[in-house]
Design a protein around this motif. Structure first.
Motif, mmCIF file in Angstrom:
data_model
loop_
_atom_site.group_PDB
_atom_site.id
_atom_site.type_symbol
_atom_site.label_atom_id
_atom_site.label_comp_id
_atom_site.label_asym_id
_atom_site.label_seq_id
_atom_site.Cartn_x
_atom_site.Cartn_y
_atom_site.Cartn_z
ATOM 1 N N LYS A 1 0.841 -1.199 0.000
ATOM 2 C CA LYS A 1 0.000 0.000 0.000
ATOM 3 C C LYS A 1 0.878 1.252 0.000
ATOM 4 O O LYS A 1 1.909 1.300 0.669
ATOM 5 C CB LYS A 1 -0.885 -0.023 1.249
ATOM 6 C CG LYS A 1 -1.578 1.279 1.555
ATOM 7 C CD LYS A 1 -2.213 1.233 2.935
ATOM 8 C CE LYS A 1 -2.749 2.608 3.334
ATOM 9 N NZ LYS A 1 -3.312 2.591 4.707
ATOM 10 N N GLY B 1 -2.927 -3.477 -12.715
ATOM 11 C CA GLY B 1 -4.175 -4.139 -12.340
ATOM 12 C C GLY B 1 -4.094 -4.915 -11.044
ATOM 13 O O GLY B 1 -5.128 -5.223 -10.431
ATOM 14 N N ALA B 2 -2.857 -5.267 -10.592
ATOM 15 C CA ALA B 2 -2.724 -5.982 -9.317
ATOM 16 C C ALA B 2 -3.047 -5.032 -8.166
ATOM 17 O O ALA B 2 -2.836 -3.824 -8.260
ATOM 18 C CB ALA B 2 -1.309 -6.534 -9.174
ATOM 19 N N HIS B 3 -3.579 -5.580 -7.080
ATOM 20 C CA HIS B 3 -4.002 -4.740 -5.955
ATOM 21 C C HIS B 3 -2.921 -4.687 -4.875
ATOM 22 O O HIS B 3 -2.299 -5.694 -4.541
ATOM 23 C CB HIS B 3 -5.307 -5.279 -5.357
ATOM 24 C CG HIS B 3 -6.489 -5.083 -6.244
ATOM 25 N ND1 HIS B 3 -7.259 -3.932 -6.234
ATOM 26 C CD2 HIS B 3 -7.039 -5.894 -7.194
ATOM 27 C CE1 HIS B 3 -8.227 -4.036 -7.122
ATOM 28 N NE2 HIS B 3 -8.123 -5.225 -7.720
ATOM 29 N N ARG B 4 -2.746 -3.508 -4.339
ATOM 30 C CA ARG B 4 -1.824 -3.318 -3.225
ATOM 31 C C ARG B 4 -2.491 -3.791 -1.934
ATOM 32 O O ARG B 4 -3.719 -3.808 -1.832
ATOM 33 C CB ARG B 4 -1.427 -1.843 -3.103
ATOM 34 C CG ARG B 4 -0.703 -1.294 -4.339
ATOM 35 C CD ARG B 4 -0.365 0.177 -4.160
ATOM 36 N NE ARG B 4 0.299 0.733 -5.338
ATOM 37 C CZ ARG B 4 1.605 0.686 -5.562
ATOM 38 N NH1 ARG B 4 2.389 0.106 -4.667
ATOM 39 N NH2 ARG B 4 2.122 1.223 -6.650
ATOM 40 N N VAL B 5 -1.670 -4.163 -0.948
ATOM 41 C CA VAL B 5 -2.219 -4.660 0.317
ATOM 42 C C VAL B 5 -1.689 -3.820 1.474
ATOM 43 O O VAL B 5 -0.610 -3.225 1.398
ATOM 44 C CB VAL B 5 -1.852 -6.146 0.543
ATOM 45 C CG1 VAL B 5 -2.454 -7.021 -0.547
ATOM 46 C CG2 VAL B 5 -0.336 -6.333 0.604
ATOM 47 N N GLU C 1 -6.730 -5.939 0.502
ATOM 48 C CA GLU C 1 -6.437 -5.329 -0.792
ATOM 49 C C GLU C 1 -6.979 -3.909 -0.865
ATOM 50 O O GLU C 1 -8.045 -3.597 -0.326
ATOM 51 C CB GLU C 1 -7.031 -6.171 -1.920
ATOM 52 C CG GLU C 1 -6.354 -7.533 -2.076
ATOM 53 C CD GLU C 1 -6.891 -8.290 -3.275
ATOM 54 O OE1 GLU C 1 -7.899 -7.835 -3.868
ATOM 55 O OE2 GLU C 1 -6.309 -9.329 -3.631
ATOM 56 N N GLY C 2 -6.207 -3.070 -1.567
ATOM 57 C CA GLY C 2 -6.608 -1.675 -1.717
ATOM 58 C C GLY C 2 -6.600 -1.261 -3.169
ATOM 59 O O GLY C 2 -7.165 -1.949 -4.023
ATOM 60 N N ASP C 3 -5.940 -0.164 -3.466
ATOM 61 C CA ASP C 3 -5.926 0.385 -4.825
ATOM 62 C C ASP C 3 -5.224 -0.557 -5.805
ATOM 63 O O ASP C 3 -4.284 -1.283 -5.446
ATOM 64 C CB ASP C 3 -5.223 1.738 -4.835
ATOM 65 C CG ASP C 3 -5.950 2.768 -3.974
ATOM 66 O OD1 ASP C 3 -7.177 2.602 -3.779
ATOM 67 O OD2 ASP C 3 -5.286 3.701 -3.485
ATOM 68 N N ALA C 4 -5.696 -0.502 -7.048
ATOM 69 C CA ALA C 4 -5.051 -1.267 -8.117
ATOM 70 C C ALA C 4 -3.851 -0.486 -8.646
ATOM 71 O O ALA C 4 -3.824 0.746 -8.633
ATOM 72 C CB ALA C 4 -6.047 -1.544 -9.236
ATOM 73 N N GLU D 1 -1.532 1.239 -11.195
ATOM 74 C CA GLU D 1 -1.731 1.908 -12.472
ATOM 75 C C GLU D 1 -0.595 1.561 -13.437
ATOM 76 O O GLU D 1 0.483 1.125 -13.029
ATOM 77 C CB GLU D 1 -1.793 3.422 -12.260
ATOM 78 C CG GLU D 1 -2.940 3.862 -11.358
ATOM 79 C CD GLU D 1 -2.924 5.357 -11.098
ATOM 80 O OE1 GLU D 1 -2.013 6.035 -11.633
ATOM 81 O OE2 GLU D 1 -3.803 5.846 -10.358
#
Length: 222
Positions: free
Chosen positions: A35, A77-81, A87-90, A92
């Motif tokens: 994140k 496209g992978a999500h941050r943790v 999981e949070g934002d994808a 960019e």
């Protein structure tokens, strides 16, 4: 009881983070994208832990996120943790491209280091030359062999061996040579006795020898 000894290396801190936040950090396998702002979250959660300083924590995060394993995880496209694995934002495309560029540059630097290290090592041909068995001559140093059964000619002039003393030479004042060591030494007869012949060397020393040890000096035989 937990140890209160402070961590001193990034490796120790990463192992601690992987143990404390296993859904966020890891020491092997595929890494998870973190994140944005994870440092502030860590600083709050570890505020009471005296083992981790904020300075070391910041440098450890920099080391962790610059590793090849982590850069591979930054894909569009992978999500941050967060610290709990939520999981949070994808990610960019801009962030993904930046991570891939950083990964390529890091690999290029590593390749340059390996190349420089290889260049410093001696070549195989040089190693073979250095490791030539003892006594073995290089191929280009061979010399023509002499014919079998032939001996090298000796161009030294032949010399007549010194003559033994005759009865007429056995008298005082006769110049002789006496062999006391490897080489005959010049001397002169000083006394004829029953038990031997006394001669005086050119060095001044007088010795007693047998007649067989004496030879007539060359000047007397000319």
């Amino acid at each position: 009881m937990e140890s209160t000894e402070k961590f001193t290396t990034s490796k120790e801190v990463i192992a601690f983070l992987a143990e404390t936040f296993p859904k966020c950090f890891s020491t092997e396998g595929e890494a998870l994208p973190l994140k944005i702002g994870i440092f502030q979250d860590l600083a709050q959660r570890l505020d009471d832990d005296e083992r981790v300083s904020k300075t070391l924590l910041r440098s450890t995060l920099r080391h962790y996120t610059n590793s090849w394993r982590y850069l591979y995880s930054i894909k569009e496209g992978a999500h941050r943790v967060d610290l709990d694995g939520v999981e949070g934002d994808a990610i960019e495309k801009e962030h993904s491209d930046h991570a891939q560029k950083q990964l390529e540059e890091s690999k290029a630097k590593a390749a340059e280091k390996r190349k420089a290290k290889m260049a410093q090592q001696p070549k195989r041909s040089e190693k073979r030359q250095f490791n030539r068995p003892k006594g073995e001559k290089p191929a280009n140093s061979a010399q023509p062999e002499s014919k079998r059964g032939t001996k090298p000619k000796n161009n030294r002039p032949t010399t007549t061996p010194p003559a033994k003393l005759t009865d007429g030479d056995m008298k005082q004042g006769t110049r002789v040579t006496v062999k006391l060591g490897k080489e005959p030494m010049p001397a002169v007869i000083t006394e004829i006795a029953k038990d031997g012949i006394h001669v005086q060397l050119d060095t001044g020393m007088v010795v007693k020898v047998k007649a067989d040890a004496l030879r007539l000096a060359r000047s007397k035989r000319s």
